[in-house]
Design a protein around this motif. Structure first.
Motif, PDB file in Angstrom:
ATOM      1  N   LEU A 106       0.822  -1.206   0.000  1.00  0.00           N
ATOM      2  CA  LEU A 106       0.000   0.000   0.000  1.00  0.00           C
ATOM      3  C   LEU A 106       0.859   1.261   0.000  1.00  0.00           C
ATOM      4  N   VAL A 107       1.874   1.300   0.864  1.00  0.00           N
ATOM      5  CA  VAL A 107       2.690   2.513   0.967  1.00  0.00           C
ATOM      6  C   VAL A 107       3.548   2.724  -0.282  1.00  0.00           C
ATOM      7  N   PHE A 108       3.974   1.632  -0.914  1.00  0.00           N
ATOM      8  CA  PHE A 108       4.745   1.772  -2.150  1.00  0.00           C
ATOM      9  C   PHE A 108       3.855   2.262  -3.293  1.00  0.00           C
ATOM     10  N   CYS A 109       2.604   1.820  -3.289  1.00  0.00           N
ATOM     11  CA  CYS A 109       1.656   2.300  -4.316  1.00  0.00           C
ATOM     12  C   CYS A 109       1.351   3.780  -4.141  1.00  0.00           C
ATOM     13  N   LYS A 110       1.489   4.263  -2.879  1.00  0.00           N
ATOM     14  CA  LYS A 110       1.232   5.671  -2.591  1.00  0.00           C
ATOM     15  C   LYS A 110       2.424   6.564  -2.916  1.00  0.00           C
ATOM     16  N   GLY A 111       3.495   5.964  -3.415  1.00  0.00           N
ATOM     17  CA  GLY A 111       4.645   6.763  -3.848  1.00  0.00           C
ATOM     18  C   GLY A 111       5.845   6.744  -2.930  1.00  0.00           C
ATOM     19  N   LEU A 112       5.784   5.973  -1.834  1.00  0.00           N
ATOM     20  CA  LEU A 112       6.930   5.884  -0.923  1.00  0.00           C
ATOM     21  C   LEU A 112       7.968   4.944  -1.513  1.00  0.00           C
ATOM     22  N   CYS A 113       9.192   5.407  -1.641  1.00  0.00           N
ATOM     23  CA  CYS A 113      10.246   4.558  -2.199  1.00  0.00           C
ATOM     24  C   CYS A 113      10.834   3.649  -1.116  1.00  0.00           C
ATOM     25  N   ARG A 114      11.547   2.612  -1.565  1.00  0.00           N
ATOM     26  CA  ARG A 114      12.130   1.650  -0.614  1.00  0.00           C
ATOM     27  C   ARG A 114      13.123   2.298   0.333  1.00  0.00           C
ATOM     28  N   THR A 115      13.891   3.252  -0.182  1.00  0.00           N
ATOM     29  CA  THR A 115      14.877   3.935   0.667  1.00  0.00           C
ATOM     30  C   THR A 115      14.187   4.687   1.802  1.00  0.00           C
ATOM     31  N   SER A 116      13.136   5.414   1.482  1.00  0.00           N
ATOM     32  CA  SER A 116      12.401   6.160   2.504  1.00  0.00           C
ATOM     33  C   SER A 116      11.745   5.217   3.504  1.00  0.00           C
ATOM     34  N   PHE A 117      11.274   4.071   3.014  1.00  0.00           N
ATOM     35  CA  PHE A 117      10.642   3.078   3.883  1.00  0.00           C
ATOM     36  C   PHE A 117      11.612   2.597   4.958  1.00  0.00           C
ATOM     37  N   ILE A 118      12.795   2.175   4.538  1.00  0.00           N
ATOM     38  CA  ILE A 118      13.800   1.665   5.481  1.00  0.00           C
ATOM     39  C   ILE A 118      14.312   2.786   6.389  1.00  0.00           C
ATOM     40  N   MET A 119      14.592   3.944   5.792  1.00  0.00           N
ATOM     41  CA  MET A 119      15.160   5.042   6.577  1.00  0.00           C
ATOM     42  C   MET A 119      14.168   5.584   7.605  1.00  0.00           C
ATOM     43  N   ALA A 120      12.879   5.593   7.270  1.00  0.00           N
ATOM     44  CA  ALA A 120      11.868   6.051   8.224  1.00  0.00           C
ATOM     45  C   ALA A 120      11.806   5.111   9.422  1.00  0.00           C
ATOM     46  N   LYS A 121      11.861   3.833   9.156  1.00  0.00           N
ATOM     47  CA  LYS A 121      11.835   2.850  10.233  1.00  0.00           C
ATOM     48  C   LYS A 121      13.075   2.976  11.114  1.00  0.00           C
ATOM     49  N   PHE A 122      14.231   3.120  10.465  1.00  0.00           N
ATOM     50  CA  PHE A 122      15.459   3.262  11.240  1.00  0.00           C
ATOM     51  C   PHE A 122      15.444   4.562  12.044  1.00  0.00           C
ATOM     52  N   THR A 123      15.016   5.650  11.447  1.00  0.00           N
ATOM     53  CA  THR A 123      15.030   6.957  12.116  1.00  0.00           C
ATOM     54  C   THR A 123      14.181   6.950  13.375  1.00  0.00           C
ATOM     55  N   VAL A 124      12.951   6.464  13.276  1.00  0.00           N
ATOM     56  CA  VAL A 124      12.047   6.460  14.434  1.00  0.00           C
ATOM     57  C   VAL A 124      12.567   5.518  15.515  1.00  0.00           C
ATOM     58  N   ALA A 125      12.992   4.324  15.120  1.00  0.00           N
ATOM     59  CA  ALA A 125      13.508   3.363  16.099  1.00  0.00           C
ATOM     60  C   ALA A 125      14.768   3.905  16.777  1.00  0.00           C
ATOM     61  N   ALA A 126      15.646   4.558  16.010  1.00  0.00           N
ATOM     62  CA  ALA A 126      16.872   5.129  16.576  1.00  0.00           C
ATOM     63  C   ALA A 126      16.548   6.233  17.578  1.00  0.00           C
ATOM     64  N   ILE A 127      15.534   7.033  17.279  1.00  0.00           N
ATOM     65  CA  ILE A 127      15.122   8.093  18.203  1.00  0.00           C
ATOM     66  C   ILE A 127      14.567   7.497  19.478  1.00  0.00           C
ATOM     67  N   VAL A 128      13.722   6.487  19.341  1.00  0.00           N
ATOM     68  CA  VAL A 128      13.140   5.805  20.511  1.00  0.00           C
ATOM     69  C   VAL A 128      14.235   5.226  21.393  1.00  0.00           C
TER      70      VAL A 128
END
Length: 259
Positions: A106-128
């Protein structure tokens, strides 16, 4: 960029909703509260557990009077491996869950690229992770100051926390890679644990072991108490390079997988 920001918010909300932040904070705070107390009252506790007939004076003579350094040594000794294992357990399905649930399509169909997908997950988890660690370190600092009337330089305390935080981010990047590769949560956990153990074991290699990023976990007490070691910069640089490589591998593998 807009889709990345939206997914970043989604990740933050998910971490709060699934209690990841709460669990991680509880683990870190437990050691922040208990470690200074154990360091300060180790002799008294020993005296309470051991009777005179068992050679109490001899045993207490072998235990040196506690200092503020013991507080940080106790804190990181208790937290070092436990914190990394907790990160593995909490985030071991961070990518796999999205793939199983079909959210990733769903998120890839909405225009989110794979790089942003992985980096968003890493960024939030790293902040937590770092917020939890920073809160624990500050509490440990205050408790140490109360119990020993001195707690070292706050700048050095933050430097020690940064070293351990980068090590946890390295562990997180390994967990993300494992979760991207694996098709089951168990396999993802195994990859995460194996990666963590490998990083730690690399410290024991002759000559190059002192350059490995695992030292950020095992030698961060030295930084905390103001004893700098020559290889710290190399440990930090290699850790950052490894994080980038593991995240890049995760992105590349995700691109190649049929979703």
């Amino acid at each position: 960029m807009s889709s990345y920001v939206v997914f970043l918010r989604k990740e933050l909300q998910e971490n709060l909703r699934t209690k990841r932040f709460f669990v991680l904070m509880c683990v870190f705070l437990f050691f922040a509260f208990s470690s200074p107390l154990l360091a300060r009252y180790a002799r008294e506790l020993t005296g309470w557990l051991v009777s005179e007939e068992q050679g109490l004076d001899l045993i207490l003579g072998l235990i040196p009077p506690p200092t503020w350094v013991d507080s940080y040594s106790q804190f990181y000794s208790n937290l070092s491996q436990t914190g990394a294992i907790t990160v593995v357990l909490i985030f071991m399905s961070i990518v796999l869950r999205e793939k199983r649930g079909g959210t990733v399509d769903l998120v890839f169909c909405k225009g989110l690229c794979r790089t942003s997908f992985i980096m968003a997950k890493f960024t939030v988890a790293a902040i937590v992770i770092f917020i939890s660690l920073l809160a624990a370190v500050l509490i440990c600092y205050v408790y140490t100051l109360i119990l020993f009337e001195y707690a070292g330089s706050l700048g050095n305390v933050f430097l020690g926390a940064l070293a351990y935080g980068v090590f946890l981010w390295l562990t997180l990047s390994l967990v993300i890679l494992g979760s991207t590769i694996a098709k089951s949560t168990a396999i993802s956990a195994v990859i995460g644990f194996f990666g963590f153990l490998l990083v730690v074991l690399l410290n024991s290699l002759p000559r190059i072991g002192r350059m490995m990023p695992g030292n950020l976990m095992s030698r961060n007490v030295e930084l905390t108490i103001g004893t700098y070691y020559d290889e710290f910069a190399a440990n930090l640089v290699i850790a950052v390079i490894a994080i980038v490589v593991f995240l890049a591998l995760s992105i590349n593998i995700l691109k190649r997988q049929e979703l």
